[in-house]
Write an enzyme that holds these catalytic residues in place. Structure first.
Site, PDB file in Angstrom:
ATOM      1  N   HIS A  22       0.849  -1.201   0.000  1.00 58.40           N
ATOM      2  CA  HIS A  22       0.000   0.000   0.000  1.00 58.40           C
ATOM      3  C   HIS A  22       0.884   1.250   0.000  1.00 58.40           C
ATOM      4  O   HIS A  22       0.648   2.197  -0.756  1.00 58.40           O
ATOM      5  CB  HIS A  22      -0.868   0.071   1.266  1.00 58.40           C
ATOM      6  CG  HIS A  22      -1.918  -0.989   1.398  1.00 58.40           C
ATOM      7  ND1 HIS A  22      -2.020  -1.792   2.513  1.00 58.40           N
ATOM      8  CD2 HIS A  22      -2.936  -1.350   0.575  1.00 58.40           C
ATOM      9  CE1 HIS A  22      -3.062  -2.612   2.379  1.00 58.40           C
ATOM     10  NE2 HIS A  22      -3.629  -2.358   1.202  1.00 58.40           N
ATOM     11  N   LYS A  46     -17.091  -6.340   7.246  1.00 58.36           N
ATOM     12  CA  LYS A  46     -15.845  -7.076   6.975  1.00 58.36           C
ATOM     13  C   LYS A  46     -15.142  -7.554   8.244  1.00 58.36           C
ATOM     14  O   LYS A  46     -14.179  -8.295   8.161  1.00 58.36           O
ATOM     15  CB  LYS A  46     -14.886  -6.184   6.180  1.00 58.36           C
ATOM     16  CG  LYS A  46     -14.941  -6.423   4.671  1.00 58.36           C
ATOM     17  CD  LYS A  46     -13.693  -5.881   4.001  1.00 58.36           C
ATOM     18  CE  LYS A  46     -13.581  -6.342   2.558  1.00 58.36           C
ATOM     19  NZ  LYS A  46     -12.375  -5.828   1.908  1.00 58.36           N
ATOM     20  N   ARG A  95      -1.661  -6.086  -8.315  1.00 57.56           N
ATOM     21  CA  ARG A  95      -0.574  -7.009  -7.984  1.00 57.56           C
ATOM     22  C   ARG A  95      -0.374  -8.076  -9.049  1.00 57.56           C
ATOM     23  O   ARG A  95       0.729  -8.465  -9.358  1.00 57.56           O
ATOM     24  CB  ARG A  95      -0.869  -7.715  -6.658  1.00 57.56           C
ATOM     25  CG  ARG A  95      -0.672  -6.847  -5.463  1.00 57.56           C
ATOM     26  CD  ARG A  95      -1.297  -7.432  -4.258  1.00 57.56           C
ATOM     27  NE  ARG A  95      -2.725  -7.591  -4.462  1.00 57.56           N
ATOM     28  CZ  ARG A  95      -3.605  -7.858  -3.511  1.00 57.56           C
ATOM     29  NH1 ARG A  95      -3.191  -8.039  -2.284  1.00 57.56           N
ATOM     30  NH2 ARG A  95      -4.880  -7.956  -3.770  1.00 57.56           N
ATOM     31  N   SER A 133      -2.860  -7.654   2.994  1.00 58.80           N
ATOM     32  CA  SER A 133      -3.089  -7.519   4.437  1.00 58.80           C
ATOM     33  C   SER A 133      -3.476  -8.871   5.038  1.00 58.80           C
ATOM     34  O   SER A 133      -3.052  -9.219   6.147  1.00 58.80           O
ATOM     35  CB  SER A 133      -4.204  -6.510   4.712  1.00 58.80           C
ATOM     36  OG  SER A 133      -3.847  -5.243   4.244  1.00 58.80           O
TER      37      SER A 133
HETATM   38  O1  PNS Z   1      -8.508  -2.770   0.529  1.00 60.89           O
HETATM   39  P1  PNS Z   1      -9.761  -3.280  -0.132  1.00 60.89           P
HETATM   40  O2  PNS Z   1     -10.682  -3.906   0.884  1.00 60.89           O
HETATM   41  O3  PNS Z   1      -9.476  -4.179  -1.288  1.00 60.89           O
HETATM   42  O4  PNS Z   1     -10.498  -1.957  -0.711  1.00 60.89           O
HETATM   43  C1  PNS Z   1     -11.706  -2.076  -1.412  1.00 60.89           C
HETATM   44  C2  PNS Z   1     -12.376  -0.726  -1.612  1.00 60.89           C
HETATM   45  C3  PNS Z   1     -12.460   0.052  -0.314  1.00 60.89           C
HETATM   46  C4  PNS Z   1     -11.581   0.077  -2.599  1.00 60.89           C
HETATM   47  C5  PNS Z   1     -13.791  -1.031  -2.177  1.00 60.89           C
HETATM   48  O5  PNS Z   1     -14.388  -2.005  -1.379  1.00 60.89           O
HETATM   49  C6  PNS Z   1     -14.690   0.177  -2.235  1.00 60.89           C
HETATM   50  O6  PNS Z   1     -14.490   1.066  -3.028  1.00 60.89           O
HETATM   51  N1  PNS Z   1     -15.699   0.183  -1.357  1.00 60.89           N
HETATM   52  C7  PNS Z   1     -16.647   1.283  -1.243  1.00 60.89           C
HETATM   53  C8  PNS Z   1     -18.042   0.849  -1.714  1.00 60.89           C
HETATM   54  C9  PNS Z   1     -18.235   1.131  -3.176  1.00 60.89           C
HETATM   55  O7  PNS Z   1     -18.057   2.221  -3.654  1.00 60.89           O
HETATM   56  N2  PNS Z   1     -18.618   0.080  -3.891  1.00 60.89           N
HETATM   57  C10 PNS Z   1     -18.895   0.182  -5.298  1.00 60.89           C
HETATM   58  C11 PNS Z   1     -17.635   0.043  -6.110  1.00 60.89           C
HETATM   59  S1  PNS Z   1     -18.100  -0.711  -7.541  1.00 60.89           S
END
Ligand code: PNS
Length: 167
Positions: A22, A46, A95, A133
């Site tokens: 990150h 989560k 990645r 993570s």
């Molecule tokens: O570190 P992560 O858990 O892979 O991050 C995922 C994240 C936070 C980028 C994604 O879950 C997100 O954007 N969540 C917010 C909800 C949202 O906007 N969902 C619609 C996207 S299509």
């Protein structure tokens, strides 16, 4: 179409906890763009290992050397958060090919919801291409070495978490 001469980039994630993968993306975004916001998702469904406050503290510690980066929490839709902070770009790390499909889906859905916000991807550094993570937590839970994958503060925080909880 309006051309903007400033870019405010948002690096979103759960950061449970922040890893050097990150951090690499955040540092590279901070080199490229004048202003970067790290958006920490508050997602109770989560069940994160670290509380929101702990995650924010660990990120703030990791980015202390970057003067154009700030950390803010959000819940709900990412595009709403990006608009709220007056951002215009989402920056994410890729990645491996396995990341591509879900990231592609999210980028297209975000584009549909808020067409003026762009998503850009950076390939992670080779040494972090296997890093997540979840993997870090799994290794730390069973006492494995993670010193090159996270900051010393995150390593310490993980040791504390797992010394007080069941293994
Ligand atoms: O570190 P992560 O858990 O892979 O991050 C995922 C994240 C936070 C980028 C994604 O879950 C997100 O954007 N969540 C917010 C909800 C949202 O906007 N969902 C619609 C996207 S299509």
């Amino acid at each position: 179409m309006t051309k903007r001469n400033t870019t405010k980039a948002v690096c979103p994630g759960s950061f449970d906890p922040i890893t050097k993968g990150h951090l690499d993306i955040i540092e590279r975004a901070a080199e490229l763009f004048p202003s970067v916001v790290v958006g920490v998702l508050e997602n109770p469904s989560k069940k994160p290992l670290f509380t929101l406050e702990e995650r924010v503290r660990l990120i703030n510690n990791a980015i202390a050397h970057l003067d154009n980066v700030e950390v803010t929490c959000f819940s709900g839709l990412l595009v709403d958060f990006v608009n709220k902070v007056n951002g215009n770009l989402i920056v994410k790390g890729l990645r491996a090919i396995s990341d591509f499909e879900i990231e592609f889906q999210m980028a297209l859905n975000n584009k549909r919801l808020s067409p003026e916000i762009e998503t850009m991807f950076m390939m992670t550094k080779n040494e972090y291409s296997f890093l997540s993570s979840s993997m870090v937590k799994e290794i730390a839970r069973y006492g494995g070495d993670i010193h090159d994958l996270v900051t010393p503060e995150v390593e310490q925080a993980l040791k504390q978490k797992f010394s007080v909880s069941d293994k």
